[in-house]
Design an enzyme around this catalytic site. Sequence first.
Site, PDB file in Angstrom:
ATOM      1  N   SER A   1     -10.339   0.020   7.103  1.00  0.00           N
ATOM      2  CA  SER A   1      -9.919   0.055   5.733  1.00  0.00           C
ATOM      3  C   SER A   1      -9.054  -1.015   5.577  1.00  0.00           C
ATOM      4  O   SER A   1      -8.645  -1.118   4.225  1.00  0.00           O
ATOM      5  CB  SER A   1      -8.923   1.308   5.770  1.00  0.00           C
ATOM      6  OG  SER A   1      -9.562   2.541   5.623  1.00  0.00           O
TER       7      SER A   1
ATOM      8  N   LYS B   1       0.709  -1.080   0.239  1.00  0.00           N
ATOM      9  CA  LYS B   1      -0.122  -0.022  -0.142  1.00  0.00           C
ATOM     10  C   LYS B   1       0.738   1.186   0.109  1.00  0.00           C
ATOM     11  O   LYS B   1       2.001   1.335   0.720  1.00  0.00           O
ATOM     12  CB  LYS B   1      -1.042  -0.127   1.311  1.00  0.00           C
ATOM     13  CG  LYS B   1      -1.784   1.106   1.050  1.00  0.00           C
ATOM     14  CD  LYS B   1      -2.844   1.064   2.522  1.00  0.00           C
ATOM     15  CE  LYS B   1      -3.890   2.015   2.569  1.00  0.00           C
ATOM     16  NZ  LYS B   1      -4.975   1.894   3.498  1.00  0.00           N
TER      17      LYS B   1
ATOM     18  N   SER C   1      -9.942   2.162   2.867  1.00  0.00           N
ATOM     19  CA  SER C   1      -8.825   3.257   1.951  1.00  0.00           C
ATOM     20  C   SER C   1      -7.921   2.123   1.051  1.00  0.00           C
ATOM     21  O   SER C   1      -7.418   2.555   0.146  1.00  0.00           O
ATOM     22  CB  SER C   1      -8.036   4.206   2.912  1.00  0.00           C
ATOM     23  OG  SER C   1      -7.184   3.339   3.785  1.00  0.00           O
TER      24      SER C   1
END
EC number: 6.3.5.7
Length: 493
Positions: free
Chosen positions: A183, A79, A159
């Site tokens: 998330s 990420k 997210s």
Amino acid sequence: MTDLTGLTIAEARDKLTKKEISSIELTDAYLGAIDHANGTLNAYVAVTPDKARAMAKASDEKIGKGEAGALEGIPLGIKDLFSTEGVHTQAASHILDGFEPRYESTVTANLWADGAVMLGKLNMDEFAMGSSNETSYYGPVKNPWRKAGSNADMVPGGSSGGSAAAVAAHLCAGATATDTGGSIRQPAALTGTVGIKPTYGRCSRWGIVAFASSLDQAGPIARDVRDSAILLKSMASSDAKDTTSVDREVPDYEAAVGRSVRGLKIGIPKEYRMDGMPEEIETLWQQGIAWLKDAGAEIVDVSLPHTKYALPAYYIVAPAEASSNLARYDGVRYGLRVPGGNIAEMYENTRAAGFGREVKRRIMIGTYVLSAGYYDAYYLQAQKVRTLIKRDFETVYADGVDALLTPATPSAAFGIGDQDMAADPVKMYLNDIFTVTVNMAGLPGIAVPAGLSAAGLPLGLQLIGRPFDEETLFAAGAVIEQAAGRFRPDKWW
């Protein structure tokens, strides 16, 4: 040979150990898949083929010498919130344009020490603020899943939408993610993948771009429960550079997968039955209860009375901490700089151009609730509510409950550009309704695919555990996974 990208981490590890495949072959298969699909799915914001092949070559040499680490030769996506030395780390924000840190986050350093291979950096909501991966400066990620008979693009959740989409589409063997209010678990549920948010302090936050420091926690998104256990074992550690990191031994999480749940007491919190919750979510929940009961678990009804205050309290605490954390982005030392007549004007111009709408919204909310005259009325009250939420869980666990079972999301994935969500930010925030309590209380939570919606989209169930008892979540999650079966989208990309 089987499509190499179809192998789980456990399967790939086995084949690498037996030298049936090489890490270079596996890595090249993933790089080829990314090259083919990323223009459509937009899961990666930076791909690192040269680095990946160099790491894979080193892994093959180690395997040849019998010196393989726990993840030797396994290609992962990272990420964009995790600092990676010399590689694009921009939290999917314009304000960090061109930033390539000279240091490595503790979590990624742990993965590389165990032999993992980095494929690249994954798309996400800007600064991890969002529930749909539509706030990224690099554009939205597309969910590999679509409604049956439809060509409409769906959100992958947020997210960590890039992480979830990449895992679901087999563009990496597994991925790192972060969870501030859901998330990891929410995008996992919307993409038919497994995501675990470990206990606060289980993984170091050092080198992860901060959103809300008292809530943020790193964890993995993977194809199945076993793979998520393998990844968490490598990601977790104590760390002197993070004072919130807990100094306790990391268990062998993989050993818990397949462990019996007979005699476990599973709580069903009545407050999670929300008004207007779709019938298919309630049906899924009842199915999950039946599966655990059949496996020998005892099901008990429990009450978490302060759950109804969790979402409003979260949306005071998280933006307040974000307002403080994001004050460091001013255009002076790194990232975007937009000139102005003086330094104050340069700050204003840089932030106006650099931050997206959702980030600006949350900074303004956070600054407001921390301002003189409102601090006591909002921020202090929210912290008191947070204490009550934590106490609710402590009371339930003190009564002998081992874990809680709830839905992971209030619905299946919705469409990219959904007008209702765009017009009303609160509707978007309601996607976190089942997940934020876990962050507010610092507890571990796992989302496991449990079925498909009437439209053919994945739905997940959530298990919430006692502090540092991720092992029970892996054991119970594996029961749900075995009963529900595995889910894979039809390839259209």
